[in-house]
Design a protein around this motif. Structure first.
Motif: not given
Ligand code: GLU
Length: 288
Positions: A157-169, A243-253
């Motif tokens: 990938x020679x320097x191309x960024x491995x990047x994504x947008x995360x909207x989760x909190x 690359x889609x937009x990612x949203x990682x949510x809370x885990x139910x405990x």
């Protein structure tokens, strides 16, 4: 907007699954988009049609619907194979015959220092990598574990960024643009498994192929997969997929603060149903 929920039909869906499925569904509906169901039945030794029937029934009961026929991973093995062929042709995969025990032993050698863990557990020490390099070009072997040569993949990938947008909190998730450096990928993740001996494609490869094939724009899933997302983005870049937009949510405990697992039958949706809970009461229980 297209979202998806991708359960494995290997046991009952519990409150954590309900939360994820409802978030995906609500987000798609709010954005005027579609919600898709994907059956993650790659592991045929543990997947059962009766669990698939039960999970669909539970999701319908929750008020969710999706276009049928839904995407079933076991019906798309040729697509995963084609992606593996491409990565093999780029010289980025190698066969690995190490057992978990071999890996633990290699990592316990005194010169290794403290073993690092990544999204898949112990970071692979690279035992089989030089053997493959010594053998030179050959057709892709079948029915064997294949690992991604992370250093080569990053170099490709020679320097191309491995990047994504995360909207989760959620805790452990960094919101905003998430950038990964090659050194972090090599040391902190290492040579991950992309094909398994008796399963064909492994999760990281299948999820990337599926998200592209189903044109998923927003991936909404548990925070436990936040770290693995860098692997997915790297594979998208290598395979020329968006690359889609990612949203990682809370885990139910559970009451002890432990995240729910498949075996948490005590919190199975089916059980609440049989006790007469309504879908809206179940939503309220998980804060939706
Ligand atoms: N079947 C996977 C899981 O339940 C899906 C993960 C994902 O949404 O990417 O963990």
């Amino acid at each position: 907007m297209r979202t998806r929920f991708a359960p494995s039909p290997t046991g009952p869906l519990h409150l954590g699954h309900a939360y994820s499925a409802l978030l995906n569904h609500d987000k798609a509906r709010a954005g005027g988009g579609s919600f898709l169901l994907r059956i993650d039945d790659l592991d045929q030794s543990r997947s059962r049609p009766e669990w698939e029937a039960q999970l669909k029934d539970d999701l319908h009961w929750l008020g969710l619907d999706w276009p049928e026929p839904c995407w079933r991973e076991s019906e798309h093995l040729a697509e995963y194979d084609a992606a593996l062929d491409r990565l093999w042709a780029m010289g980025l995969l190698y066969p690995c015959s190490c057992s978990r025990r071999d890996i633990r032993e290699a990592l316990s050698a005194p010169q290794e220092g403290a073993p690092l863990t990544g999204p898949d557990g112990l970071v692979y020490p690279g035992t089989c990598r030089p053997l493959a390099a010594a053998e030179g070009p050959r057709p892709r072997p079948r029915d064997t574990t294949l690992r991604l040569d992370m250093a080569r993949a990053c170099a490709r990938l020679a320097g191309a960024p491995i990047a994504f947008l995360e909207t989760g909190t959620a805790p452990g998730v960094t919101t905003g643009t998430e950038l990964s450096e090659p050194a972090e990928m090599i040391q902190g993740i290492g040579d991950v498994v992309l094909a398994r001996k008796d399963m064909g494609a492994a999760y990281h490869l299948a999820v990337v192929v599926d998200d592209a094939a189903q044109a998923i724009t927003h991936v909404v899933r548990g925070a436990d997969l936040f770290e693995a997302t860098r692997i997915h983005v790297l594979l998208q870049n290598l395979l020329g997929l968006s690359t889609p937009i990612y949203h990682h949510h809370d885990l139910i405990r559970d009451d002890n603060g432990k995240r729910l697992a498949k075996r948490d039958d005590a919190r199975a949706i089916a059980l609440y149903r049989s006790e007469g809970l309504t879908p809206s009461a179940l939503r309220a229980m998980i804060g939706l």
